[in-house]
Design an enzyme around this catalytic site. Sequence first.
Site: not given
Lengths: 342, 332
Positions: B64, B133
């Site tokens: 990322e 998440h």
Amino acid sequence: MAGASKAVVDSRANLPFVYRQYSPEQLRQVLHKMYLIRRFEEGAEECYMRGLIHGTMHLSIGQEASAMGICMPLAEDDQITSTHRGHGHCIAKGAEVSRMFAEFFGKTTGYCKGRGGSMHIADVAKGNLGANGIVAGGIPIAVGAALSSKRMKTGKVVVSFFGDGANNEGAFHEALNMAAIWKLPVIFVCENNGYGMSTSTARSTAVKNIAERAAAYSMPGVIVNGNIFSEVAEASFKAVERARAGEGPTLIESKTYRHRGHSKSDRNRYRTKEEIEDWMANRDPITLFETELRDFGFIDDQGIQAIRDAVAKEIADGIEFAKASPAPEIATLQNYVYTEHA
Amino acid sequence: MDAAVRELSYAQAIQEAMAIAMDMDERVFLMGEDIGVYGGAFQVTGDLVERYGTDRVIDTPISELGGAGVAVGAAVTGMRPIFEFQFSDFATLGMEQIVNQAAKMRFMLGGEVSVPVVMRFPAGSGTGAAAQHSQSLEAWLGHVPGLKVIQPVTPHDAKGMLLAAIADPDPVMIFEHKLLYKMKGHVPEGHYTVPIGKAEIRREGRDLTIVATSIMVQKALDAAAALEGEGIDIEVVDLRTIRPIDRQTIIDSVKKTSRLLCVYEAVKTLGIGAEVSALVAESEAFDYLDAPIVRLGGAETPIPYNPDLEKATVPQVPDIITAARDLVKGVR
């Protein structure tokens, strides 16, 4: 000054790479720029001491051959990302010292209009996408620039300069991996000056040579003596050729040394006086290159003095330009945050 | 089907916007984890790789930070990247490039570059994915000058605001609530934009202003409908953009209704509700207030796994109904 004499040209066959690849005039220009980097940083340091420049700065004195050698084979529209120790890269890529001084003085005529200072010095028109205050911050950005080059078929090569400290940042590893899997035209240049701030590479890094990291990303890893211009330039030349041919990235480890401390707060407690003096006296990159040029007959004492005089004038003029330039209006504080504002 | 009532899901609307942008502009491309043949973790990119190829729909490694940096580098050198974070929680891994580079590069370089990058963040709770998440981190990025941060809630706005983001010369962060992806709504064909920085009044009312973000707009509308029968007339403002925030629409609405309830899913403390409350308190609307400002936000806890606990973590329609009724009736 005239070009190389016939005798010089004939004898070039046995000389190191750069003396065969570049003209005597180009090589004298390299010496000129190495002096320009050195004197620029000395000038900036003096202005800082006198209170004309605030903040801090990270000097690359002792690393000039690395900046010049890497940039030697680059075209004007090739791009670089640089580091907090980036003054040399900026000058090597073609920046004017007057606008660099102006930036350090926080003036509107500076490359970043006084918003960036030493740590964000840039010259986008000459392909320098900027120094970076975050260790390894510029490495993925260079990979992105290389992706643009490949997608838009511009043929540009991108160089990412970083220090030995950056090789232990995650961004370094993520960026090298992506550059390798996508075969991008980017060259990773680790200027290993032995210390990430105060921590030596021996204490911080599991491999002996940072170039060994290249094996993990299936790219060539090349070690050069970063204080010998011809060695650096030759490695850079090969890496640029490889990148332009679409063969992908290269990691070059340029082993060098900074004569000054990490920044202006450094008391140099992590290295000995003897070590510093040894590098300054015996491995100074400008002395080494100047001696080679003289020994090979590319320049004489008079020519060297002419370069030193010209550089001294450029520096003095640059500082005067910076002093005389206007400071930004407070009312422009929010300029450049968003495009619609300015 | 009549084009005027064509319906798409929120995810389809985003996909259509990306396809239109790629058709219009060679420089637009997509990057992200598993956005190619997999179609994206939430099937937002879907089959775009079949139409545009792997050069324009790029599967990245699970990197990322590096991926965000590559997108920034491509943006400053002439491309128009759209970078998908698989979950907004993973913004934490890319934060350096978002906050130190994308947001500041134009400023640090004195306006010499632009950073026209779009980053997309599937966000929010309600999927049973637990603490790592399910977060709503938009206020983190909303705190950073140089970024624009948007939270479209309808399929119409998801498409139009994404197209506006792609055309924007500055970095735009889009937070997409995962529970919205399957919601359907009217989406016009072709290219159109919905401006960044403009809130939308979703329902007009006289008694109370609810300023809500993302999926809380839907919940606020449900609550408003339920209270209609009690004679309580609620105005619902869909904030849509949290940076730059549309102060005027909020202030005008509060001046009209004299009461303010802020509803948002992110953790309540130091969240967007604090900003909305403060900007009203600092404005001329303060003199119009008939009751204290109330905030409904997420509990001061990570998002839990158990479905009942998970629901209890963020405001639900009954919570909004109770808070709105109490506020209008003067119950403290």
